[in-house]
Scaffold this motif. Structure first.
Motif, PDB file in Angstrom:
ATOM      1  N   SER A  67       0.832  -1.200   0.000  1.00  0.00           N
ATOM      2  CA  SER A  67       0.000   0.000   0.000  1.00  0.00           C
ATOM      3  C   SER A  67       0.866   1.250   0.000  1.00  0.00           C
ATOM      4  CB  SER A  67      -0.930   0.005   1.208  1.00  0.00           C
ATOM      5  OG  SER A  67      -0.176  -0.011   2.405  1.00  0.00           O
ATOM      6  N   GLU A  68       0.392   2.284  -0.649  1.00  0.00           N
ATOM      7  CA  GLU A  68       1.181   3.499  -0.804  1.00  0.00           C
ATOM      8  C   GLU A  68       0.810   4.544   0.241  1.00  0.00           C
ATOM      9  OE1 GLU A  68       1.525   5.235  -4.601  1.00  0.00           O
ATOM     10  OE2 GLU A  68       1.956   3.361  -5.651  1.00  0.00           O
ATOM     11  N   ALA A  69       1.830   5.146   0.815  1.00  0.00           N
ATOM     12  CA  ALA A  69       1.604   6.281   1.713  1.00  0.00           C
ATOM     13  C   ALA A  69       1.227   7.500   0.870  1.00  0.00           C
ATOM     14  CB  ALA A  69       2.855   6.555   2.531  1.00  0.00           C
ATOM     15  N   ASP A  70       0.460   8.403   1.441  1.00  0.00           N
ATOM     16  CA  ASP A  70       0.022   9.586   0.707  1.00  0.00           C
ATOM     17  C   ASP A  70       1.044  10.716   0.859  1.00  0.00           C
ATOM     18  OD1 ASP A  70      -1.292  11.589  -0.599  1.00  0.00           O
ATOM     19  OD2 ASP A  70      -2.840  11.894   0.924  1.00  0.00           O
ATOM     20  N   TYR A  71       1.845  10.900  -0.191  1.00  0.00           N
ATOM     21  CA  TYR A  71       2.832  11.975  -0.202  1.00  0.00           C
ATOM     22  C   TYR A  71       2.501  12.994  -1.285  1.00  0.00           C
ATOM     23  CZ  TYR A  71       5.711   8.800   2.630  1.00  0.00           C
ATOM     24  OH  TYR A  71       6.195   7.972   3.622  1.00  0.00           O
ATOM     25  N   SER A  72       1.232  13.109  -1.627  1.00  0.00           N
ATOM     26  CA  SER A  72       0.834  13.972  -2.743  1.00  0.00           C
ATOM     27  C   SER A  72       1.229  15.433  -2.520  1.00  0.00           C
ATOM     28  CB  SER A  72      -0.679  13.876  -2.978  1.00  0.00           C
ATOM     29  OG  SER A  72      -1.400  14.193  -1.803  1.00  0.00           O
ATOM     30  N   CYS A  73       1.335  15.854  -1.259  1.00  0.00           N
ATOM     31  CA  CYS A  73       1.713  17.248  -0.992  1.00  0.00           C
ATOM     32  C   CYS A  73       3.158  17.540  -1.399  1.00  0.00           C
ATOM     33  CB  CYS A  73       1.498  17.597   0.477  1.00  0.00           C
ATOM     34  SG  CYS A  73       2.468  16.618   1.635  1.00  0.00           S
ATOM     35  N   PHE A  74       3.925  16.485  -1.690  1.00  0.00           N
ATOM     36  CA  PHE A  74       5.308  16.667  -2.115  1.00  0.00           C
ATOM     37  C   PHE A  74       5.488  16.431  -3.617  1.00  0.00           C
ATOM     38  CE2 PHE A  74       5.475  15.335   2.349  1.00  0.00           C
ATOM     39  CZ  PHE A  74       6.140  16.428   2.888  1.00  0.00           C
ATOM     40  N   ASP A  75       4.389  16.213  -4.320  1.00  0.00           N
ATOM     41  CA  ASP A  75       4.438  16.032  -5.772  1.00  0.00           C
ATOM     42  C   ASP A  75       4.722  17.381  -6.421  1.00  0.00           C
ATOM     43  OD1 ASP A  75       3.616  15.808  -8.561  1.00  0.00           O
ATOM     44  OD2 ASP A  75       2.724  13.887  -7.995  1.00  0.00           O
ATOM     45  N   ILE A  76       5.646  17.410  -7.352  1.00  0.00           N
ATOM     46  CA  ILE A  76       6.088  18.675  -7.948  1.00  0.00           C
ATOM     47  C   ILE A  76       4.942  19.418  -8.631  1.00  0.00           C
ATOM     48  CG2 ILE A  76       6.784  17.710 -10.191  1.00  0.00           C
ATOM     49  CD1 ILE A  76       9.206  19.631 -10.071  1.00  0.00           C
ATOM     50  N   LYS A  77       3.932  18.688  -9.108  1.00  0.00           N
ATOM     51  CA  LYS A  77       2.792  19.352  -9.741  1.00  0.00           C
ATOM     52  C   LYS A  77       2.045  20.211  -8.726  1.00  0.00           C
ATOM     53  CE  LYS A  77       2.045  15.935 -13.390  1.00  0.00           C
ATOM     54  NZ  LYS A  77       1.098  14.951 -13.980  1.00  0.00           N
ATOM     55  N   ASN A  78       1.838  19.674  -7.551  1.00  0.00           N
ATOM     56  CA  ASN A  78       1.161  20.440  -6.505  1.00  0.00           C
ATOM     57  C   ASN A  78       2.031  21.579  -5.993  1.00  0.00           C
ATOM     58  OD1 ASN A  78      -1.142  18.816  -6.579  1.00  0.00           O
ATOM     59  ND2 ASN A  78      -0.262  17.337  -5.166  1.00  0.00           N
ATOM     60  N   LEU A  79       3.337  21.326  -5.887  1.00  0.00           N
ATOM     61  CA  LEU A  79       4.256  22.363  -5.417  1.00  0.00           C
ATOM     62  C   LEU A  79       4.327  23.526  -6.403  1.00  0.00           C
ATOM     63  CD1 LEU A  79       7.126  20.027  -4.137  1.00  0.00           C
ATOM     64  CD2 LEU A  79       5.397  21.194  -2.762  1.00  0.00           C
ATOM     65  N   THR A  80       4.308  23.209  -7.692  1.00  0.00           N
ATOM     66  CA  THR A  80       4.332  24.252  -8.728  1.00  0.00           C
ATOM     67  C   THR A  80       3.097  25.128  -8.622  1.00  0.00           C
ATOM     68  OG1 THR A  80       5.596  22.816 -10.219  1.00  0.00           O
ATOM     69  CG2 THR A  80       4.454  24.686 -11.211  1.00  0.00           C
ATOM     70  N   ASN A  81       1.942  24.509  -8.376  1.00  0.00           N
ATOM     71  CA  ASN A  81       0.702  25.278  -8.218  1.00  0.00           C
ATOM     72  C   ASN A  81       0.788  26.219  -7.027  1.00  0.00           C
ATOM     73  OD1 ASN A  81      -0.497  24.055 -10.430  1.00  0.00           O
ATOM     74  ND2 ASN A  81      -1.464  22.447  -9.214  1.00  0.00           N
ATOM     75  N   GLN A  82       1.452  25.771  -5.966  1.00  0.00           N
ATOM     76  CA  GLN A  82       1.611  26.623  -4.791  1.00  0.00           C
ATOM     77  C   GLN A  82       2.465  27.848  -5.112  1.00  0.00           C
ATOM     78  OE1 GLN A  82       2.686  24.514  -1.112  1.00  0.00           O
ATOM     79  NE2 GLN A  82       1.884  22.651  -2.043  1.00  0.00           N
ATOM     80  N   PHE A  83       3.493  27.637  -5.929  1.00  0.00           N
ATOM     81  CA  PHE A  83       4.358  28.763  -6.310  1.00  0.00           C
ATOM     82  C   PHE A  83       3.606  29.743  -7.208  1.00  0.00           C
ATOM     83  CE2 PHE A  83       8.822  27.821  -5.064  1.00  0.00           C
ATOM     84  CZ  PHE A  83       9.226  29.135  -4.882  1.00  0.00           C
ATOM     85  N   THR A  84       2.906  29.217  -8.210  1.00  0.00           N
ATOM     86  CA  THR A  84       2.208  30.102  -9.144  1.00  0.00           C
ATOM     87  C   THR A  84       1.065  30.850  -8.456  1.00  0.00           C
ATOM     88  OG1 THR A  84       0.817  28.246  -9.892  1.00  0.00           O
ATOM     89  CG2 THR A  84       2.799  28.718 -11.164  1.00  0.00           C
ATOM     90  N   SER A  85       0.561  30.315  -7.344  1.00  0.00           N
ATOM     91  CA  SER A  85      -0.495  31.029  -6.615  1.00  0.00           C
ATOM     92  C   SER A  85       0.013  32.333  -6.007  1.00  0.00           C
ATOM     93  CB  SER A  85      -1.074  30.126  -5.516  1.00  0.00           C
ATOM     94  OG  SER A  85      -0.151  29.940  -4.462  1.00  0.00           O
ATOM     95  N   LEU A  86       1.338  32.459  -5.904  1.00  0.00           N
ATOM     96  CA  LEU A  86       1.941  33.682  -5.367  1.00  0.00           C
ATOM     97  C   LEU A  86       2.160  34.733  -6.451  1.00  0.00           C
ATOM     98  CD1 LEU A  86       4.716  32.163  -3.041  1.00  0.00           C
ATOM     99  CD2 LEU A  86       2.364  32.770  -2.440  1.00  0.00           C
ATOM    100  N   PHE A  87       1.976  34.326  -7.707  1.00  0.00           N
ATOM    101  CA  PHE A  87       2.248  35.239  -8.821  1.00  0.00           C
ATOM    102  C   PHE A  87       1.223  36.372  -8.882  1.00  0.00           C
ATOM    103  CE2 PHE A  87       4.705  32.153 -11.814  1.00  0.00           C
ATOM    104  CZ  PHE A  87       5.674  32.029 -10.845  1.00  0.00           C
ATOM    105  N   LEU A  88       1.724  37.499  -9.295  1.00  0.00           N
ATOM    106  CA  LEU A  88       0.872  38.652  -9.533  1.00  0.00           C
ATOM    107  C   LEU A  88       0.453  38.609 -10.988  1.00  0.00           C
ATOM    108  CD1 LEU A  88      -0.178  41.303  -8.163  1.00  0.00           C
ATOM    109  CD2 LEU A  88       1.827  42.436  -9.131  1.00  0.00           C
ATOM    110  N   LYS A  89      -0.844  38.696 -11.237  1.00  0.00           N
ATOM    111  CA  LYS A  89      -1.354  38.688 -12.613  1.00  0.00           C
ATOM    112  C   LYS A  89      -1.029  40.000 -13.303  1.00  0.00           C
ATOM    113  CE  LYS A  89      -3.469  34.667 -12.391  1.00  0.00           C
ATOM    114  NZ  LYS A  89      -3.071  34.279 -11.022  1.00  0.00           N
ATOM    115  N   GLU A  90      -0.694  39.894 -14.582  1.00  0.00           N
ATOM    116  CA  GLU A  90      -0.350  41.095 -15.349  1.00  0.00           C
ATOM    117  C   GLU A  90      -1.583  41.965 -15.528  1.00  0.00           C
ATOM    118  OE1 GLU A  90       1.958  42.276 -19.490  1.00  0.00           O
ATOM    119  OE2 GLU A  90       1.599  40.182 -18.960  1.00  0.00           O
ATOM    120  N   LYS A  91      -1.416  43.239 -15.266  1.00  0.00           N
ATOM    121  CA  LYS A  91      -2.548  44.160 -15.367  1.00  0.00           C
ATOM    122  C   LYS A  91      -2.742  44.599 -16.816  1.00  0.00           C
ATOM    123  CE  LYS A  91      -1.869  45.906 -10.672  1.00  0.00           C
ATOM    124  NZ  LYS A  91      -1.590  47.084  -9.846  1.00  0.00           N
TER     125      LYS A  91
END
Length: 306
Positions: free
Chosen positions: A282-306
């Motif tokens: 059985s697999e442990a849930d490490y989804s919070c360390f998946d680079i796809k989720n981490l990338t989304n966290q970084f882009t959420s900090l981005f300022l949208k171009e006005k």
């Protein structure tokens, strides 16, 4: 030179979001001056670690003169005040900064290091399956044994000797094993086998041939996340983690992995649990360390171009 080059790129491409990764920590400080020239940019400082929490920056311990410590603290303060976000790789480090700069706590974010599932696409299907050898438990450790980590190995060897366990510990490190204390050299070639570091792709294959993977935090850095821990997670290996508590300790405990502090009794208990464990797939849930989720966290900090 750094500021001049960055300024040209920002102007040429009308860049709004600027991410600066350190160390070296001087880069974070220099980049903060970009805010003066371009007040509208969204400056994200990817600290990786808080340098002033490191023992190498302690006054009278590693830093000889007070002015050096004063300068280092000033650089950090200036960087915090002139950045939009400060990203750390653990909550422990983020909390340390928040306590030091409570007025800027909203700037501090935690985005973990992690793993990329594409890194194991090269493995054949049979190489991705956990291979268990219960006659002799095989443990792998890849990484540094400096800064007190060697004490964790001594604790394991003391426990193995006392409990008469059948273990094989394969270590991949640049550490010179001739520095091991004389009373432990008898284990080399019998229980402990030292190997030179190898390539990322090769170590993945080697990890898969072991029952357990060992993670060790230096007693001085219980808040750290060793980079190999993410390879262990990616390959869904059973993990042994030794640390004087800290965030990774708690996370491994919640994930059903094996943890101990630097206490011989607790190490013995942990190894006893391992010796009687029935491992399933059985697999442990490490989804919070998946680079796809981490990338989304970084882009959420981005300022949208006005």
């Amino acid at each position: 030179r750094f500021k001049f080059t960055a300024s040209k790129i920002i102007k040429k491409y009308n860049i709004i979001n600027v991410i600066v990764t350190s160390p070296p920590h001087s880069v974070a400080y220099y980049a903060s001056y970009l805010k003066n020239s371009f007040p509208n940019i969204n400056l994200i400082q990817d600290f990786r670690d808080n340098w002033n929490d490191d023992e190498y920056y302690e006054y009278k311990k590693r830093i000889k003169y007070f002015w050096q410590r004063e300068k280092s603290l000033y650089m950090e303060d200036f960087t915090v005040r002139h950045s939009d976000f400060i990203v750390n790789t653990t909550k422990d480090m983020t909390n340390n900064l928040s306590h030091r700069y409570p007025n800027y706590s909203s700037k501090f974010k935690t985005i973990y290091n992690g793993f990329d599932r594409d890194d194991v696409k090269f493995l054949k299907e049979n190489e991705r399956k956990n291979i268990l050898t219960r006659k002799r438990i095989k443990i792998l450790y890849a990484g540094s044994l400096d800064n007190g980590r060697l004490e964790a190995l001594y604790l394991i060897l003391n426990s193995v000797s006392k409990m008469n366990l059948e273990l094989e510990i394969n270590i991949y490190t640049s550490f010179n094993y001739s520095k091991i204390r004389s009373e432990y050299k008898k284990f080399i070639g019998r229980i402990v086998f030292f190997n030179k570091p190898t390539s990322p792709s090769e170590i993945m294959k080697i990890i898969q041939k072991h029952d357990y993977c060992l993670s060790i935090n230096s007693p001085a850095y219980p808040y750290a996340f060793g980079v190999k821990i993410f390879d262990y997670m990616l390959l869904n290996k059973k993990i042994i983690h030794i640390s004087n508590y800290g965030e990774l300790y708690d996370l491994m405990l919640m994930a059903g992995q094996h943890v101990s502090d630097y206490n011989i009794s607790n190490v013995e208990k942990m190894l006893l649990d391992i010796s009687t464990e029935v491992i399933d797939s059985s697999e442990a849930d490490y989804s919070c360390f998946d680079i796809k989720n981490l990338t989304n966290q970084f882009t959420s900090l981005f300022l949208k171009e006005k």
